[in-house]
Design a protein around this motif. Structure first.
Motif, PDB file in Angstrom:
ATOM      1  N   PHE A 173       0.830   5.460   0.091  1.00 32.32           N
ATOM      2  CA  PHE A 173       0.133   6.735   0.310  1.00 32.32           C
ATOM      3  C   PHE A 173       0.383   7.551  -0.959  1.00 32.32           C
ATOM      4  CE2 PHE A 173       0.201  11.137   1.954  1.00 32.32           C
ATOM      5  CZ  PHE A 173      -1.080  11.193   2.480  1.00 32.32           C
TER       6      PHE A 173
ATOM      7  N   ILE B  53      19.335   0.261   9.459  1.00 32.21           N
ATOM      8  CA  ILE B  53      19.243   1.476   8.644  1.00 32.21           C
ATOM      9  C   ILE B  53      18.894   1.051   7.220  1.00 32.21           C
ATOM     10  CG2 ILE B  53      20.602   3.392   7.668  1.00 32.21           C
ATOM     11  CD1 ILE B  53      21.778   3.755  10.459  1.00 32.21           C
ATOM     12  N   ALA B  54      17.743   1.524   6.750  1.00 34.40           N
ATOM     13  CA  ALA B  54      17.135   0.966   5.543  1.00 34.40           C
ATOM     14  C   ALA B  54      18.048   1.033   4.325  1.00 34.40           C
ATOM     15  CB  ALA B  54      15.820   1.695   5.259  1.00 34.40           C
TER      16      ALA B  54
ATOM     17  N   ARG C 177      18.597   8.743  11.137  1.00 31.74           N
ATOM     18  CA  ARG C 177      18.071  10.061  10.764  1.00 31.74           C
ATOM     19  C   ARG C 177      17.859  10.950  11.987  1.00 31.74           C
ATOM     20  NH1 ARG C 177      13.159   7.541   7.424  1.00 31.74           N
ATOM     21  NH2 ARG C 177      13.092   6.465   9.437  1.00 31.74           N
TER      22      ARG C 177
ATOM     23  N   LEU D   6       5.031   1.923   8.623  1.00 32.60           N
ATOM     24  CA  LEU D   6       4.875   3.350   8.291  1.00 32.60           C
ATOM     25  C   LEU D   6       5.149   4.177   9.537  1.00 32.60           C
ATOM     26  CD1 LEU D   6       1.064   4.137   7.868  1.00 32.60           C
ATOM     27  CD2 LEU D   6       1.932   2.053   8.858  1.00 32.60           C
TER      28      LEU D   6
ATOM     29  N   TRP E 152       0.848  -1.199   0.000  1.00 29.72           N
ATOM     30  CA  TRP E 152       0.000   0.000   0.000  1.00 29.72           C
ATOM     31  C   TRP E 152       0.882   1.248   0.000  1.00 29.72           C
ATOM     32  CZ3 TRP E 152      -0.562   3.786   4.003  1.00 29.72           C
ATOM     33  CH2 TRP E 152      -1.410   4.833   3.618  1.00 29.72           C
TER      34      TRP E 152
ATOM     35  N   ILE F 127       6.951  -0.885  13.057  1.00 31.22           N
ATOM     36  CA  ILE F 127       6.883   0.530  13.457  1.00 31.22           C
ATOM     37  C   ILE F 127       7.710   0.765  14.713  1.00 31.22           C
ATOM     38  CG2 ILE F 127       5.293   2.314  14.297  1.00 31.22           C
ATOM     39  CD1 ILE F 127       3.121   0.722  12.637  1.00 31.22           C
TER      40      ILE F 127
HETATM   41  P1  NAD Z   1       9.557   7.308   6.044  1.00 25.23           P
HETATM   42  O1  NAD Z   1      10.278   8.066   7.097  1.00 25.23           O
HETATM   43  O2  NAD Z   1      10.212   7.081   4.757  1.00 25.23           O
HETATM   44  O3  NAD Z   1       8.142   8.074   5.939  1.00 25.23           O
HETATM   45  C1  NAD Z   1       7.512   8.432   4.836  1.00 25.23           C
HETATM   46  C2  NAD Z   1       6.295   7.563   4.577  1.00 25.23           C
HETATM   47  O4  NAD Z   1       5.134   8.146   5.203  1.00 25.23           O
HETATM   48  C3  NAD Z   1       6.007   7.511   3.082  1.00 25.23           C
HETATM   49  O5  NAD Z   1       5.676   6.220   2.685  1.00 25.23           O
HETATM   50  C4  NAD Z   1       4.820   8.445   2.937  1.00 25.23           C
HETATM   51  O6  NAD Z   1       4.013   8.114   1.836  1.00 25.23           O
HETATM   52  C5  NAD Z   1       4.088   8.166   4.232  1.00 25.23           C
HETATM   53  N1  NAD Z   1       3.103   9.195   4.549  1.00 25.23           N
HETATM   54  C6  NAD Z   1       3.235  10.542   4.468  1.00 25.23           C
HETATM   55  N2  NAD Z   1       2.078  11.140   4.844  1.00 25.23           N
HETATM   56  C7  NAD Z   1       1.220  10.144   5.176  1.00 25.23           C
HETATM   57  C8  NAD Z   1      -0.114  10.105   5.657  1.00 25.23           C
HETATM   58  N3  NAD Z   1      -0.800  11.221   5.890  1.00 25.23           N
HETATM   59  N4  NAD Z   1      -0.688   8.904   5.898  1.00 25.23           N
HETATM   60  C9  NAD Z   1       0.007   7.762   5.703  1.00 25.23           C
HETATM   61  N5  NAD Z   1       1.277   7.725   5.245  1.00 25.23           N
HETATM   62  C10 NAD Z   1       1.865   8.907   4.993  1.00 25.23           C
HETATM   63  O7  NAD Z   1       9.040   5.907   6.628  1.00 25.23           O
HETATM   64  P2  NAD Z   1       9.896   4.594   6.941  1.00 25.23           P
HETATM   65  O8  NAD Z   1      11.365   4.889   6.955  1.00 25.23           O
HETATM   66  O9  NAD Z   1       9.407   3.533   6.040  1.00 25.23           O
HETATM   67  O10 NAD Z   1       9.505   4.300   8.450  1.00 25.23           O
HETATM   68  C11 NAD Z   1       8.457   3.462   8.854  1.00 25.23           C
HETATM   69  C12 NAD Z   1       8.745   2.946  10.248  1.00 25.23           C
HETATM   70  O11 NAD Z   1       9.925   2.125  10.177  1.00 25.23           O
HETATM   71  C13 NAD Z   1       9.067   4.029  11.288  1.00 25.23           C
HETATM   72  O12 NAD Z   1       8.453   3.701  12.506  1.00 25.23           O
HETATM   73  C14 NAD Z   1      10.578   3.983  11.426  1.00 25.23           C
HETATM   74  O13 NAD Z   1      11.037   4.346  12.707  1.00 25.23           O
HETATM   75  C15 NAD Z   1      10.848   2.519  11.170  1.00 25.23           C
HETATM   76  N6  NAD Z   1      12.210   2.216  10.675  1.00 25.23           N
HETATM   77  C16 NAD Z   1      12.810   3.006   9.737  1.00 25.23           C
HETATM   78  C17 NAD Z   1      14.080   2.661   9.288  1.00 25.23           C
HETATM   79  C18 NAD Z   1      14.815   3.478   8.251  1.00 25.23           C
HETATM   80  O14 NAD Z   1      16.042   3.345   8.153  1.00 25.23           O
HETATM   81  N7  NAD Z   1      14.115   4.271   7.456  1.00 25.23           N
HETATM   82  C19 NAD Z   1      14.710   1.507   9.762  1.00 25.23           C
HETATM   83  C20 NAD Z   1      14.058   0.718  10.695  1.00 25.23           C
HETATM   84  C21 NAD Z   1      12.801   1.095  11.144  1.00 25.23           C
END
Ligand code: NAD
Ligand code: 13P
Length: 416
Positions: free
Chosen positions: A42, A168-169, A336, A109, A40, A135
């Protein structure tokens, strides 16, 4: 036998990376899983930037739908640019359609959006679906603090575990080796072919055929309100082996555990500590100060877990798994939250300003988690027992300065 259909709810930096991992595995293990993975998205209009493999200066900055770019170019050009996604990932802008018929739902997300997403998903999922929350955050309300895995589970009437680690993604998307921790501890009905290690289970010895509406225990050891529906016998069991198969790659090593509270709290609370590490690094205090922050932060994480989830949480989850100390270290080195906090101090601006300027729509979790945890502690008169968490909250609000940190944590460092 039926196969499991998998949906990833979310498609950010980590959501897209997990989708890549899962889609590689559903293709490799297509005897257990349907190959196609729904993701899914957004929906938004995006312009393909120069960091994408599909950047084309001649097309210029003509905006296109993110889902159609992902489905045609197999790249999430906004949130994971430069990485080719497997073609069996289907980007879907409709939540209801993306989750339809899936027995495995992976929630990935930023935590600030999950409430609205769950509202839209309710009523559209299979009653026997199971979830994994990736999350990193906690859900704080007037009633207290809860884990997103449990909050999702209760809201959707399903069992939901948690995945978290030093992850870290961008590194994992580039297939650089890392570890992760997956916590999954449903009542015995799903695990009849692979018993859960949870001790004192209320339903020992029950098999898949007996299985309607069995009671189970939540992460505080209380009887859960959620009434689970049994997984039909024609599906492969949703047990530790199944989830290891779904997530494990040669570059992404999975450890399965049962401590959902410890894994979830590790991922949420380390974000507060990573902000503090960024603050002291931005001040130019060096590695000793950062190590002190990590040590004190780890102590507060363990204390929080024991104080509020003591019935099920295990200290070793914080000190020995990827979801604990390893995530704390990586996040305080290059995450980040760390990077934005460091830049905020270097430039004398707020962390939120840096987030808006630098992250191109990606979201920090540490700032909201620091405020949420603080409001929970404050309501209970416990701010002083968590001096580092409290200091981060107060620095973000401009009530305290980075220079105050050594004094604020002095009760922990020298017992004053
Ligand atoms: P991200 O920081 O890339 O966030 C952006 C996402 O939020 C996008 O998919 C965007 O479309 C969505 N978004 C924006 N506005 C929105 C709305 N109103 N409703 C729904 N979605 C909306 O997200 P991420 O890095 O995929 O993080 C997701 C989770 O994973 C977080 O809890 C984060 O802490 C965790 N995480 C992240 C990493 C990393 O390195 N990025 C690693 C491990 C865990
Ligand atoms: P950040 O959200 O601070 O980048 O942390 C990523 C992470 O959780 C690494 O494990």
């Amino acid at each position: 036998e039926k196969k499991h259909k998998v949906t990833i709810v979310g498609s950010g930096n980590w959501g897209s990376t997990i989708a890549k991992i899962v889609a590689e595995n559903t293709k490799q293990h297509n005897d257990i899983f349907e190959e196609q993975v729904q993701m899914w998205v957004f929906e938004e209009d995006v312009v393909i930037g120069s960091d994408s493999k599909h950047y084309n200066a001649a097309i210029g900055d003509k905006p296109q739908k993110l889902t159609s770019i992902i489905n045609s170019k197999h790249e999430n050009v906004k949130y994971l640019p430069g990485i080719t996604l497997p073609s069996n990932i289907i980007a879907n802008p409709s939540l209801a359609d993306a989750v339809k018929g899936s027995s495995i739902l992976i929630f990935n997300l930023p935590h600030q959006f999950i409430a609205n997403v769950c509202k839209q998903v309710r009523g559209h999922i299979l009653p026997f679906a199971r979830g994994i929350s990736c999350i990193k955050g906690v859900n704080v309300t007037d009633d207290g603090v809860s884990l997103f895995s449990e909050w999702i589970g209760d809201g959707l009437n399903i069992y939901c575990g948690a995945l978290s680690g030093a992850n870290i993604a961008s590194e994992i998307a580039a297939e650089k080796w890392s570890e992760t921790t997956v916590a999954y501890d449903p009542p015995p009905m799903d695990n009849s072919r692979n018993p859960s290690p949870r001790s004192g289970s209320p339903n020992p010895g029950i098999t898949v055929t007996d299985l309607q509406d069995l009671s189970h225990r939540d992460c505080r050891g209380r009887a859960s309100k959620t009434k689970l529906t049994a997984l039909p016998a024609e599906y492969p069991p949703l047990d530790h082996d199944c989830f290891r198969t779904l997530f494990h790659r040669h570059y992404f090593h999975v450890q399965m555990v049962s401590d959902v509270a410890g894994v979830s709290l590790g991922g949420a609370l380390k974000n507060i500590v990573a902000l503090a590490a960024g603050f002291v690094d931005g001040r130019g205090w060096g590695d000793n100060a950062k190590a002190a922050i990590m040590r004190i932060g780890l102590m507060e994480m363990v204390k929080f877990g024991k104080e509020f989830f003591g019935e099920t949480v295990q200290s070793q989850t914080f000190t020995e798994t990827s979801a604990g100390v390893a995530d704390l270290i990586t996040s305080s080195s290059g995450g980040r939250n760390f990077r934005c906090a460091r830049k905020a101090v270097e430039q004398g601006i707020s962390v939120e300003e840096v987030e808006k300027k630098e992250l191109n729509g990606q979201k920090l979790q540490g700032t909201t988690t620091a405020f949420e945890v603080n409001s929970f502690l404050k309501a209970r008169g416990l701010e002083k027992d968590y001096p580092l968490f409290t200091a981060v909250n107060d620095i973000l609000l401009g009530k305290k300065d980075v220079d105050d940190i050594p004094n604020l944590v002095a009760t922990v460092t020298d017992g004053a």
